[in-house]
Design an enzyme around this catalytic site. Structure first.
Site, PDB file in Angstrom:
ATOM      1  N   GLY A  34       9.811  -0.211  -7.819  1.00 51.69           N
ATOM      2  CA  GLY A  34       9.696  -1.160  -8.914  1.00 51.69           C
ATOM      3  C   GLY A  34       9.466  -2.443  -8.410  1.00 51.69           C
ATOM      4  CB  ALA A  35       7.102  -5.138  -8.242  1.00 53.08           C
ATOM      5  CB  SER A  37      14.714  -3.094  -8.506  1.00 57.89           C
ATOM      6  OG  SER A  37      13.558  -1.793  -8.765  1.00 57.89           O
ATOM      7  NE  ARG A 106       4.946   1.609 -16.310  1.00 57.96           N
ATOM      8  CZ  ARG A 106       4.736   1.233 -14.876  1.00 57.96           C
ATOM      9  NH1 ARG A 106       4.034   1.459 -14.075  1.00 57.96           N
ATOM     10  NH2 ARG A 106       5.930   0.253 -15.286  1.00 57.96           N
ATOM     11  NE  ARG A 168       1.583  -1.856  -9.686  1.00 59.14           N
ATOM     12  CZ  ARG A 168       2.014  -2.959  -8.995  1.00 59.14           C
ATOM     13  NH1 ARG A 168       0.669  -3.808  -9.100  1.00 59.14           N
ATOM     14  NH2 ARG A 168       2.816  -3.028  -8.082  1.00 59.14           N
ATOM     15  CE  LYS A 225       1.391 -12.394  -3.543  1.00 59.67           C
ATOM     16  NZ  LYS A 225       1.510 -10.975  -4.780  1.00 59.67           N
ATOM     17  N   GLY A 227      -3.180 -11.038   3.063  1.00 62.60           N
ATOM     18  CA  GLY A 227      -2.424  -9.813   3.585  1.00 62.60           C
ATOM     19  C   GLY A 227      -2.717  -9.995   5.245  1.00 62.60           C
ATOM     20  CG  ASP A 258       7.177  -5.759  -4.493  1.00 62.67           C
ATOM     21  OD1 ASP A 258       6.578  -6.291  -5.295  1.00 62.67           O
ATOM     22  OD2 ASP A 258       7.236  -4.874  -4.603  1.00 62.67           O
ATOM     23  CG  ASP A 294       8.001   0.613  -2.768  1.00 60.81           C
ATOM     24  OD1 ASP A 294       6.951   1.258  -1.895  1.00 60.81           O
ATOM     25  OD2 ASP A 294       7.586   0.367  -4.502  1.00 60.81           O
TER      26      ASP A 294
HETATM   27  P1  ATP Z   1       1.516  -5.202  -2.321  1.00 63.55           P
HETATM   28  O1  ATP Z   1       0.709  -3.901  -1.355  1.00 63.55           O
HETATM   29  O2  ATP Z   1       2.584  -4.804  -2.160  1.00 63.55           O
HETATM   30  O3  ATP Z   1       0.860  -5.403  -3.866  1.00 63.55           O
HETATM   31  P2  ATP Z   1       0.071  -7.707  -2.173  1.00 63.55           P
HETATM   32  O4  ATP Z   1      -1.167  -6.875  -2.386  1.00 63.55           O
HETATM   33  O5  ATP Z   1       0.133  -8.299  -3.154  1.00 63.55           O
HETATM   34  O6  ATP Z   1       1.263  -6.713  -2.078  1.00 63.55           O
HETATM   35  P3  ATP Z   1      -0.953  -8.334   0.367  1.00 63.55           P
HETATM   36  O7  ATP Z   1      -1.506  -9.596   0.865  1.00 63.55           O
HETATM   37  O8  ATP Z   1      -0.933  -7.554   0.924  1.00 63.55           O
HETATM   38  O9  ATP Z   1      -0.004  -8.751  -1.083  1.00 63.55           O
HETATM   39  O10 ATP Z   1       0.521  -8.321   0.797  1.00 63.55           O
HETATM   40  C1  ATP Z   1       1.468  -9.732   1.336  1.00 63.55           C
HETATM   41  C2  ATP Z   1       2.341 -10.660   2.405  1.00 63.55           C
HETATM   42  O11 ATP Z   1       2.308  -9.725   3.334  1.00 63.55           O
HETATM   43  C3  ATP Z   1       0.897 -11.069   3.029  1.00 63.55           C
HETATM   44  O12 ATP Z   1      -0.021 -12.785   2.802  1.00 63.55           O
HETATM   45  C4  ATP Z   1       1.277 -11.123   4.238  1.00 63.55           C
HETATM   46  O13 ATP Z   1       2.005 -11.853   5.236  1.00 63.55           O
HETATM   47  C5  ATP Z   1       1.973  -9.584   4.781  1.00 63.55           C
HETATM   48  N1  ATP Z   1       0.881  -8.916   5.510  1.00 63.55           N
HETATM   49  C6  ATP Z   1       0.283  -8.103   4.073  1.00 63.55           C
HETATM   50  N2  ATP Z   1       0.083  -7.268   4.757  1.00 63.55           N
HETATM   51  C7  ATP Z   1      -0.060  -7.636   6.209  1.00 63.55           C
HETATM   52  C8  ATP Z   1      -0.973  -6.916   7.695  1.00 63.55           C
HETATM   53  N3  ATP Z   1      -1.819  -5.588   7.334  1.00 63.55           N
HETATM   54  N4  ATP Z   1      -0.947  -8.035   8.201  1.00 63.55           N
HETATM   55  C9  ATP Z   1       0.097  -8.517   8.757  1.00 63.55           C
HETATM   56  N5  ATP Z   1       0.576  -9.298   8.272  1.00 63.55           N
HETATM   57  C10 ATP Z   1       0.518  -8.782   6.552  1.00 63.55           C
END
Ligand code: ATP
Length: 316
Positions: A34-35, A37, A106, A168, A225, A227, A258, A294
Site C-alpha cells: 500500500g503506497a 502505508s 480489491r 493506477r 520525479k 527516475g 513512496d 516495497d
Molecule cells: P514508483 O515506481 O514507486 O511508482 P515513481 O514512478 O513515482 O515510482 P520514480 O521517478 O520511478 O517515481 O522514482 C522516484 C525517485 O526515486 C526518483 O525521482 C529518483 O530520485 C529515485 N530513483 C528512482 N529510480 C532511480 C534509479 N534508477 N536511479 C537513481 N534514483 C532513482
C-alpha cells in the site's frame, strides 16, 4: 503528537519468489502492499511520527495488515474494522526481470467503503502535514469524497497538503483521473508527480512546461520525479534540476516514489532548504530501488546520511 497523517488502502500482497505464470505458483509469501502505508513507515524510519488510517476487513488479513503497520511504529489508532466487506488482496506475477503483472482482488473491498465521516478530524487538525495519494480517490466515490474532506480539514487547520498522484491504470480511466488529480492539485501545497502523471494532468510534454502548468498562478511547490535522473523542483522561489544518485544494481523499481515522498515530507519537517529536501528524497528513492520489496528498502535516517556523503569522507 502526530507529524503526518495519511490514509488509503493497504492490501495483503502475495508475491511469489519464482518467475512463473501464477497458475504454476504453489507458494505465496504473504506481505503487505500500500503506497500510503509505505510513506508512513518510511517516515517513522526517518524519525517522525506518522498516523495511517484505513477501513480494514474484520478478517485475519485485516488484522495482519494492522499488526504489520503498527509493528513498524505507525499510529493506527483511528483505523476501523468492518464486517461489510473483506480486506483487499493483490497478487504479483513476475514473468521475467522486466515483465511484471499485478492482479487485484480489491473491488468493493473494506477500504473502498471509507467515508468522510470516518476521518479522525483531530489527528488531521493537529498534524503538520497530510499526505494524499491519488490511489484513494480511484477506489470509490465515497473514498473520493473522503479525500476531499481530508483536504478541507487540513486547510481549515493550516496543515500542509502534499499530493502524490500515484496513477493506477487498472483503477480508472485517464480522463477521470486527470479531472480528479487536478481538483486535488488545486488545493495542494506540494505536488509530487512522475513526469507521465504531470503530462496526463496538464497535456504538456516537456518537464519544465509541465511544472509551469501545474504551478500556474499559485504559490505551490512542484517536484517532478525523473527516475534515475533525480527530480525537477519548480516554485516561484526556485526552478532547478536536482541530480539523482547512481544505483549499482536496480533490484526492484517499485516503491521508489513512496520512499521519495517520505524523504520530501521528512525534509520539510526538518525545515531544510528545498534543494536539500529534494536531494535527500532522491537518495531515498535510489536506496529503495536497490532492495527487493516495497518497505524493506526504506532506510533509517542515519543510513540516508551515510549514503549521501561522497565516498572517501566517511572513515569509520
Ligand atoms: P514508483 O515506481 O514507486 O511508482 P515513481 O514512478 O513515482 O515510482 P520514480 O521517478 O520511478 O517515481 O522514482 C522516484 C525517485 O526515486 C526518483 O525521482 C529518483 O530520485 C529515485 N530513483 C528512482 N529510480 C532511480 C534509479 N534508477 N536511479 C537513481 N534514483 C532513482
Amino acid at each position: 503528537k502526530i507529524d503526518v497523517f495519511t490514509f488509503g488502502e493497504t492490501m495483503v500482497l502475495f508475491q511469489p519468489e519464482q518467475m512463473l505464470p501464477l497458475e504454476y505458483i504453489h507458494q505465496f509469501p504473504k506481505k503487505i502492499g500500500g503506497a500510503e502505508s509505505n510513506v508512513a513507515i518510511g517516515l517513522t524510519r526517518l524519525g517522525h511520527s506518522a498516523s495511517w488510517y484505513s477501513k480494514l476487513g474484520n478478517d485475519p488479513f485485516g488484522r495482519f495488515i494492522l499488526n504489520s503497520i503498527r509493528g513498524e511504529g505507525v499510529d493506527t489508532s483511528s483505523c476501523q474494522f468492518t464486517d461489510q466487506a473483506p480486506t483487499g488482496l493483490i497478487f504479483k506475477e513476475q514473468l521475467s526481470s522486466s515483465d511484471m503483472n499485478v492482479y487485484y482482488y480489491r473491488k468493493g473491498s473494506s477500504a473502498s467503503l471509507m467515508e468522510p465521516e470516518d476521518l479522525d478530524e483531530k489527528i488531521i487538525a493537529q498534524a503538520k502535514i497530510i499526505h494524499i495519494s491519488g490511489i484513494t480517490p480511484a477506489l470509490s466515490e465515497s473514498c473520493r469524497r473522503t479525500v476531499m474532506r481530508s483536504i478541507e480539514i487540513a486547510k481549515q487547520n493550516g496543515t500542509i497538503v502534499i499530493f502524490d498522484p500515484n496513477m493506477r491504470m487498472k483503477l480508472w480511466s485517464e480522463e477521470r483521473a486527470k479531472k480528479i488529480f487536478n481538483e486535488i492539485a488545486e488545493h495542494a501545497d506540494i505536488i509530487l508527480p512522475g513526469l507521465d502523471e504531470g503530462q496526463l494532468m496538464t497535456g504538456k510534454k516537456e518537464v519544465e512546461a509541465v511544472a509551469e502548468a501545474l504551478l500556474g498562478k499559485s504559490n505551490k511547490t512542484i517536484i517532478i520525479k525523473l527516475g534515475s535522473q533525480g527530480a525537477y523542483l519548480h516554485s516561484n522561489a526556485e526552478k532547478l534540476y536536482v541530480d539523482g544518485f547512481p544505483v549499482e544494481k536496480i533490484v526492484d523499481p517499485v516503491g521508489a516514489g513512496d520512499g521519495f515522498a517520505a524523504g520530501i515530507i521528512s525534509g520539510i519537517l526538518r525545515q531544510e532548504p528545498m534543494k536539500q529536501v529534494v536531494r535527500r528524497a532522491n537518495a531515498i528513492g535510489a536506496m529503495v530501488v536497490g532492495v527487493s520489496g516495497d518497505i524493506e528498502g526504506l532506510p533509517y535516517f542515519e543510513a540516508v546520511e551515510k549514503f549521501m556523503k561522497p565516498a572517501g569522507i566517511d572513515r569509520d
